[in-house]
Motif scaffolding. Structure first.
Motif, mmCIF file in Angstrom:
data_model
loop_
_atom_site.group_PDB
_atom_site.id
_atom_site.type_symbol
_atom_site.label_atom_id
_atom_site.label_comp_id
_atom_site.label_asym_id
_atom_site.label_seq_id
_atom_site.Cartn_x
_atom_site.Cartn_y
_atom_site.Cartn_z
ATOM 1 N N SER A 389 0.827 -1.217 0.000
ATOM 2 C CA SER A 389 0.000 0.000 0.000
ATOM 3 C C SER A 389 0.854 1.258 0.000
ATOM 4 O O SER A 389 0.447 2.291 -0.532
ATOM 5 N N THR A 390 2.053 1.174 0.569
ATOM 6 C CA THR A 390 2.964 2.322 0.532
ATOM 7 C C THR A 390 3.384 2.618 -0.899
ATOM 8 O O THR A 390 3.469 3.785 -1.309
ATOM 9 N N LYS A 393 0.587 4.547 -2.466
ATOM 10 C CA LYS A 393 0.544 5.945 -2.028
ATOM 11 C C LYS A 393 1.611 6.784 -2.714
ATOM 12 O O LYS A 393 1.381 7.950 -3.052
ATOM 13 N N CYS A 396 0.525 7.504 -6.266
ATOM 14 C CA CYS A 396 -0.467 8.578 -6.286
ATOM 15 C C CYS A 396 0.139 9.904 -5.842
ATOM 16 O O CYS A 396 -0.561 10.923 -5.805
ATOM 17 N N LEU A 398 0.951 10.834 -2.872
ATOM 18 C CA LEU A 398 0.462 11.313 -1.586
ATOM 19 C C LEU A 398 1.642 11.579 -0.655
ATOM 20 O O LEU A 398 1.505 12.275 0.348
ATOM 21 N N PHE A 429 -8.880 2.191 -3.533
ATOM 22 C CA PHE A 429 -8.068 1.877 -2.356
ATOM 23 C C PHE A 429 -8.676 0.709 -1.586
ATOM 24 O O PHE A 429 -9.888 0.471 -1.630
#
Length: 638
Positions: A389-390, A393, A396, A398, A429
């Motif tokens: 998930s990192t 991110k 994206c 983020l 997500f």
């Protein structure tokens, strides 16, 4: 911090709040101040007319017409003052609404301008935001109220002081002697109140969180099941007791100071009144002079006392208003680039990327290098906390990497315009949102430009398998996906979707961007049944076409259709390759896949044929989307 720093902070906040009030509506501000100034001068004129009336009655030599005129002046001036105060209050109320709109608009525009997530993960900055939210609603209005009050006070005190000086001038010195310590003391109390509020903000935020949990629809199931209500209630009470203890200590000290100041003011007033009455008894002043003097003292004390008390409360608000100004002045947590990303023709490349969420945290990614090719679906695999998930991110944007870089066809993501980059992504997500909006809007927000395009929304829902469940809702696509707000009355609330239905809506939201060049789906079928998962994966394959895609799924059978699999462990890439290559290598991926496949190895499965042939047929029929790995098919053939 120097001794002058609090005063500079106070002046800065006061000036900023006044500018905000002026910018919100200069016409209303001028109208309010003008009406209040005139209204504040009229009581002085009425008091002077009262003096002339009393002196005329005492002398007995004034005509009845003059006395009638003086009576009319006393009553009429008082009535006009009340009327003007009412009109001024109406203008001030309209001004306050304009200020609230202006202040909150600026605050949330500033919050929306933070492009990344770091600001929202910083507890200190979250406290600052909460202070800012409170002071945005209170401070500008309180400051303009104080400004209007000061206008009234200056006019009233200025007019009445002239009367006091004319009757007995030393009284002006006594009033000043009482005023100076009062102002200084109130400023000190304001600082103490602000510091108390800052010190208790974390407790207040924690209490608010527990209060929200006790009424949150998502949390209430576990709260009831595990009996957490009493625990959270006790923590709410403990946090409230702690903040109340600190606030009460501050209020107690303020009350004692107020009592001392009030007693001093009473002594000063009584002393002046005794002197004036004594002079009147000696014949040096008239009865009207005494009446005028007492009225002037009352007017000065009322105006000054009201402003001083208001100054204390506004002072505390102004110290907190500094947080509002700090949020508005805060720099973005991510710098925007200037280049416009072109169509993805080559690859998105991670080059020795290191990242951690804070300086105190462990590294979430450790030297990650990987390629996400255009036209190829890339699967990310790993145990929980491996860094999957990192990676999403960072894709994206983020966050930005602490070391290394991520490129889009050779251009660093940090050099690209952030809005342009994100407009080219279609993302679902793992921790997706269901908004308190209609079903159509919950999908349409995936592409705000097409929020009103019902055909596009329905098409996206159909591709995600959400069309039929939404059509079955009481109002179809216009059904509110929440029970927090009623639609046409208390008996007509919305609905709450099941976990699988909510996930389909989130997938449909990502499908709204069918022109995206990179699709990212983090556990896109985790809440879906086997048949729905199969359908979703087929739609994802059809949607990808020649575009890049990143898929994260713990259903490893889904990895059989991707072009390349990247295996992460403890934030590092430990394997890369196709499904067949990784299975042949016998590494981490093969061990996870085989362990998952073991759950489907059962000789008792019946199919059109029995035994191993029946199992093989059943595996082929159910497909990879049902969570049945192809390796099992290979196993039954052996």
């Amino acid at each position: 911090m120097t001794a002058d720093a609090p005063r500079r902070r106070l002046r800065r906040s006061f000036g900023a709040a006044m500018r905000l009030g002026w910018q919100a509506s200069p016409g209303l501000m001028l109208a309010s101040a003008g009406l209040m100034a005139v209204a504040s001068a009229l009581p002085v004129a009425a008091a002077w007319a009262s003096k002339l009336l009393v002196d005329g009655l005492a002398a007995g030599a004034v005509s009845s017409s003059r006395l009638s005129l003086l009576v009319a002046a006393v009553v009429g001036l008082g009535g006009i003052a009340l009327l003007l105060n009412h009109l001024g209050g109406l203008a001030a109320a309209a001004q306050q609404r304009a200020i609230t709109i202006q202040a909150e608009g600026r605050l949330y525009a500033a919050i929306n301008a933070f492009p990344g997530l770091r600001r929202f993960e910083d507890p200190a900055f979250r406290d600052r935001i909460q202070h800012a939210e409170r002071s945005a609603q209170v401070a500008p209005r309180a400051v303009t109220d104080l400004a209007f009050s000061l206008v009234r006070t200056v006019v009233t005190i200025g007019s009445f002081l002239a009367v006091v000086v004319a009757v007995w001038w030393p009284m002006a010195l006594l009033l000043a002697a009482a005023a100076v310590p009062a102002v200084c003391t109130q400023a000190t109390l304001a600082r103490r109140k602000a510091r108390t509020s800052e010190a208790t903000m974390a407790q207040s935020r924690r209490r608010l969180q527990y209060q929200m949990l006790l009424t949150d629809l998502q949390a209430i199931k576990e709260i009831r099941l595990f009996g957490l209500g009493v625990l959270f209630q006790q923590r709410i009470a403990a946090a409230l007791a702690e903040t109340s203890r600190r606030e009460l200590r501050t209020e107690r000290g303020a009350a004692l100071v107020q009592v001392a100041l009030t007693l001093f003011g009473v002594v000063v007033t009584v002393a002046g009144a005794v002197v004036v009455v004594t002079q009147a008894a000696a014949g040096r002043l008239s009865a009207g002079d005494v009446l005028l003097f007492i009225a002037a003292l009352g007017g000065v004390q009322a105006a000054f006392g009201g402003s001083v008390v208001q100054l204390a409360s506004v002072g505390a608000v102004l110290y907190l208003f500094e947080h509002y100004l700090e949020v508005l002045a805060a720099r973005p947590d991510l710098a925007d680039g200037q280049a416009v990303p072109g169509p993805l023709r080559g690859a998105i490349v991670f080059e020795d990327v290191w990242f951690r969420y804070s300086e105190q945290a462990d590294w979430a990614l450790r030297g990650v290098s990987l390629r996400i090719e255009a036209g190829v679906a890339t699967g990310l695999v790993g145990v929980n906390g491996a860094g999957k998930s990192t990676v999403v991110k960072l894709l994206c944007r983020l966050y930005d990497p602490d070391r290394g870089r991520i490129t889009w066809d050779g251009v660093d993501l940090r050099d690209l315009r952030l809005a342009e980059l994100r407009s080219r992504l279609g993302v679902a997500f793992q921790d997706h949102m269901t908004y308190e909006l209609s079903a159509a809007e919950n999908i349409g927000v995936g592409s705000v430009a097409h929020l009103a395009d019902r055909d596009r929304i329905v098409g996206a829902a159909a591709r995600a398998g959400a069309d039929e469940p939404i059509a079955a809702l009481p109002r179809g696509y216009d059904t509110m996906l929440t029970r927090l707000f009623s639609m046409d009355g208390p008996g007509d609330s919305g609905v709450m979707l099941s976990g699988g239905q909510a996930q389909r809506v989130a997938l449909a939201r990502s499908f709204m961007r069918d022109e995206a060049e990179l699709f990212i789906h983090d556990e896109p079928s985790s809440a879906l049944d086997a048949l729905a998962a199969n359908r979703v994966h087929e739609e994802l394959e059809a949607l990808r076409g020649d575009r890049a895609a990143v898929v994260i799924s713990h259903r490893l059978a889904a990895m059989r259709t991707v072009g390349r699999i990247v295996v992460l462990d403890a934030g590092a890439v430990v394997e890369q390759g196709t499904h067949d290559e990784l299975m042949s290598a016998g590494g981490a991926y093969a061990r996870m896949f085989t362990a998952q496949a073991a759950g489907y190895q059962d000789e008792r499965v019946d199919g059109p044929a029995r035994g191993r042939e029946g199992i093989a047929h059943g595996m082929a029929t159910m497909g990879h989307g049902a969570g049945v790995p192809g390796v099992v098919h290979q196993w039954v053939q052996r």
